[in-house]
Design a protein around this motif. Structure first.
Motif, PDB file in Angstrom:
ATOM      1  N   UNK A 295     128.736 -33.215 115.106  1.00 34.65           N
ATOM      2  CA  UNK A 295     127.663 -34.164 115.393  1.00 34.65           C
ATOM      3  C   UNK A 295     126.334 -33.531 115.775  1.00 34.65           C
ATOM      4  N   UNK A 296     126.323 -32.266 116.190  1.00 36.53           N
ATOM      5  CA  UNK A 296     125.059 -31.615 116.515  1.00 36.53           C
ATOM      6  C   UNK A 296     124.284 -31.188 115.269  1.00 36.53           C
ATOM      7  N   UNK A 297     124.956 -31.121 114.121  1.00 36.86           N
ATOM      8  CA  UNK A 297     124.261 -30.766 112.890  1.00 36.86           C
ATOM      9  C   UNK A 297     123.218 -31.828 112.550  1.00 36.86           C
ATOM     10  N   UNK A 298     122.210 -31.443 111.780  1.00 37.98           N
ATOM     11  CA  UNK A 298     121.156 -32.361 111.344  1.00 37.98           C
ATOM     12  C   UNK A 298     121.082 -32.331 109.827  1.00 37.98           C
ATOM     13  N   UNK A 299     121.588 -33.385 109.120  1.00 37.58           N
ATOM     14  CA  UNK A 299     122.236 -34.570 109.682  1.00 37.58           C
ATOM     15  C   UNK A 299     123.633 -34.247 110.207  1.00 37.58           C
ATOM     16  N   UNK A 300     124.182 -35.167 111.010  1.00 37.65           N
ATOM     17  CA  UNK A 300     125.492 -34.955 111.620  1.00 37.65           C
ATOM     18  C   UNK A 300     126.573 -34.782 110.559  1.00 37.65           C
ATOM     19  N   UNK A 301     127.586 -33.970 110.886  1.00 36.10           N
ATOM     20  CA  UNK A 301     128.702 -33.706 109.980  1.00 36.10           C
ATOM     21  C   UNK A 301     129.982 -34.236 110.607  1.00 36.10           C
ATOM     22  N   UNK A 302     130.747 -34.983 109.823  1.00 35.95           N
ATOM     23  CA  UNK A 302     132.045 -35.479 110.286  1.00 35.95           C
ATOM     24  C   UNK A 302     133.080 -34.388 110.049  1.00 35.95           C
TER      25      UNK A 302
END
Length: 348
Positions: free
Chosen positions: A166-173
């Motif tokens: 979730x910290x990735x931009x965009x968030x990663x599941x």
């Protein structure tokens, strides 16, 4: 039923409007350690082996985490300890280290403590580490008393990171998780790192430190540090890459201290990054206001179930949708939800 459905829709839209993440720079944790050589043993040992150790004491003094690397020893390392004793003095073992191939890492608590001499409690052992009156060494069959030794002294500052999708931009599941530590030496010339991870969607293809505050994607400022978990190594100015406003190695070190850098782990399925961890920053998802919880809503126009459009996330707010589920699960608790968990150097 339609009123309840409408209330739930309104509550969900309210959650999307909440900023995706909040963050706070963590207090700096002092790091301790130093180099290991045979010459520091008492008596001195003739060996070409060398090593390095890093120790971080938790803010409340309840744990000591460690990372030790070594090379060139005469044989298998069959034991390792922290001993009490100033430089040039041999002392008793007070804390066992997990002996094994380099790198060795772990976490020590009061349950691991063994009294020796005037050091009779774990709190006194922690105080001795801070005072510079302890050392660590590794033992081999050829040198059962210790082949290389290092005095534990002030060694710089430690910064932690919890890695999550979730910290990735965009968030990663992703179900993958990770933890990282960066230790800046006292003179700022080196950055020692340790990253553990598990559950990635596939093999790790690259890993870097990037510039960028929480919620912002930024450029790469180091060479790739990818390797099997645990990843460990030391970065210097020779490993630096300029990006954006970070044009020198000194500026990169300053950015780490300021909380505006992050670890990023890349896979084939997620080439932009599957796990990200802000260095020295606690990243949280804010819980929604209790008033946003589903309730019996006042009379409102009836909406067919299929007439609700998907909420639109403003540009640059990629984390909001990724954290929607996290925030929704926290609604009943009314508390902050931590993304990831702070962990120690310990290998998983």
């Amino acid at each position: 039923m339609q009123r309840k459905r409408l209330a739930l829709i309104v509550a969900t839209l309210a959650l999307v409007a909440v900023p995706g993440t909040t963050s706070a720079v963590d207090p700096t944790q002092p790091a301790y350690g130093g180099p290991m050589t045979g010459a520091q043993e008492v008596p001195a040992v003739a060996t070409s082996a060398t090593g390095q150790g890093t120790f971080v004491i938790s803010a409340d003094g309840s744990t000591v985490t460690y990372l030790i690397t070594y090379s060139g020893v005469s044989g298998t390392v069959n034991a390792a300890h922290i001993h009490t004793g100033a430089a040039g003095v041999a002392g008793g073992a007070i804390l066992p280290l997990t002996a094994g191939p380099s790198p060795m890492s772990g976490t020590l608590t009061a349950a691991n403590f063994n009294a020796s001499g005037s050091v009779t409690t774990f709190a006194q052992a922690v105080a001795a580490i801070r005072a510079g009156t302890t050392y660590f060494n590794v033992h081999t069959a050829a040198n059962p008393g210790g082949e290389i030794r290092g005095q534990i002294l002030a060694a710089g500052d430690a910064y932690f990171a919890d890695l999550s999708g979730p910290q990735e931009v965009p968030a990663v599941a992703t179900t993958a998780i990770g933890q990282g530590t960066a230790v800046i030496s006292a003179d700022g010339s080196t950055v020692t790192y340790l990253i553990t991870y598990s559950g990635l969607s596939g093999p790790l293809i690259a890993a870097h430190i990037h510039t960028g505050a929480a919620g912002i994607a930024g450029g790469i400022i180091t060479k790739s540090i990818a390797s099997p978990s645990p990843m460990t190594g030391t970065l210097t100015a020779a490993d630096f890459k300029a990006s954006g406003s970070v044009t020198t190695y000194a500026e990169a070190v300053a950015a780490i201290r300021a909380g505006t850098t992050y670890f990023n782990l890349h896979t084939a399925a997620n080439p932009g990054g599957e796990l990200r961890g802000q260095i020295g920053v606690t990243v949280t998802a804010p819980a929604p206001s209790p008033t946003a919880a589903p309730t019996e809503a006042p009379a409102a126009p009836t909406l067919p179930p299929t007439s609700v459009e998907s909420p639109i996330v403003p540009a640059g707010d990629g984390n909001a949708m990724g954290l929607l589920l996290v925030a929704a699960l926290a609604a009943s608790a009314g508390t902050l939800v931590r993304i990831g968990r702070r962990r120690s150097f310990e290998r998983r």
